[in-house]
Design an enzyme around this catalytic site. Sequence first.
Site, short mmCIF file in Angstrom:
data_model
loop_
_atom_site.label_atom_id
_atom_site.label_comp_id
_atom_site.label_asym_id
_atom_site.label_seq_id
_atom_site.Cartn_x
_atom_site.Cartn_y
_atom_site.Cartn_z
N SER A 132 70.36 36.62 44.28
CA SER A 132 69.92 37.26 45.51
C SER A 132 70.49 36.58 46.74
O SER A 132 70.65 35.35 46.77
CB SER A 132 68.39 37.20 45.59
OG SER A 132 67.91 37.56 46.87
N GLU A 134 68.86 36.08 49.27
CA GLU A 134 67.80 35.22 49.79
C GLU A 134 68.07 33.75 49.47
O GLU A 134 67.52 32.86 50.13
CB GLU A 134 66.44 35.64 49.21
CG GLU A 134 65.92 36.96 49.75
CD GLU A 134 65.37 36.85 51.16
OE1 GLU A 134 64.90 35.76 51.55
OE2 GLU A 134 65.39 37.87 51.88
N TYR A 155 60.39 32.65 46.06
CA TYR A 155 61.28 33.59 45.36
C TYR A 155 62.72 33.11 45.41
O TYR A 155 63.42 33.06 44.38
CB TYR A 155 61.16 34.98 45.99
CG TYR A 155 62.23 35.95 45.56
CD1 TYR A 155 62.17 36.57 44.32
CD2 TYR A 155 63.32 36.24 46.39
CE1 TYR A 155 63.15 37.46 43.91
CE2 TYR A 155 64.30 37.12 45.99
CZ TYR A 155 64.22 37.73 44.75
OH TYR A 155 65.20 38.60 44.35
#
Length: 327
Positions: A132, A134, A155
């Site tokens: 990801s 992120e 996460y």
Amino acid sequence: MSQQVALITGITGQDGSYLAEQLLDKGYVVHGLIRRSSTFNTARIDHLYLDPHDPDARLFLHYGDLTDGSRLVTLLERVEPTEVYHLGAQSHVRVSFDEPEFTGDVTGLGTTRLLEALRVSKVPARFYQASSSEMFGATPPPQNENAFFYPRSPYAAAKVYSYWMVRNYREAYGLFACNGILFNHESPRRGETFVTRKITMAIARIAAGLQDVLYLGNLEARRDWGYAPEYADAMWRMLQADEPADYVVATGTSYSVGDFVRMAFEHADLDWEKHVKFDPRYLRPTEVDDLIGDATKAKDVLGWQAQTFTPELVKIMVDADRARLGA
């Protein structure tokens, strides 16, 4: 060419449903891992499913969980996939702050359990890991495969762990294992608690007279939003390459949440300032300010590049949600 067999974790999600569609169109047999629940959560793939007794059936679903390593081993031995697409996770960033331990167990250790199941079972499948954007967190954009990881949520931290486990299994055991570092990608199948879908669903409800106010958090955060079906194609391309590697998948453009709101409301001929209100409960304890992906490597090696950009994506999503409500 022998029959290609894919196993997809997270097959009932946005990405899993598009990937399953594309693989079935290519002639694959597709197996999906689903969690046992008292209610059905297969709406995104119901149109693909045939009764397993049907001789034309090529999509098969299996109960299992990323917290159960022994089940993953037995499933791999039974299915004998040629490709494994690991998309399953606790994937909501804001929720990961409320459930950090669960997120680490499923999103982080779940990847390790699946990699170890591949190693132990000796099933020679190529492996795709859904990494990801992120993971880059506070690292200044643009971000490519060599950018520094600076995760700003449980996460993201779990995804960084998974990323390095994929690299480790690739280098230690010779697995054909790839990390797809996908930047934000949306569609009408996006989960209803994610901000883009929350916006477009609210617009449909406002247009239909069913809702008046949309509550949102940080409108300043900027993201690189692409179209999910195109990103599913990038996943497949990674496992067709001659050598395993890691790739950023992105559009190379950046828009704020406020930009998305404005474009979406304007497309529906609505004034967003009359309907959008701030609610601090939707703020993250630590925010990711700006993500812009550099997908040059994916273009050069895989021949992949984005075709749909945020302004067009907004219209696709708004139109789909309004059509769903007849608004």
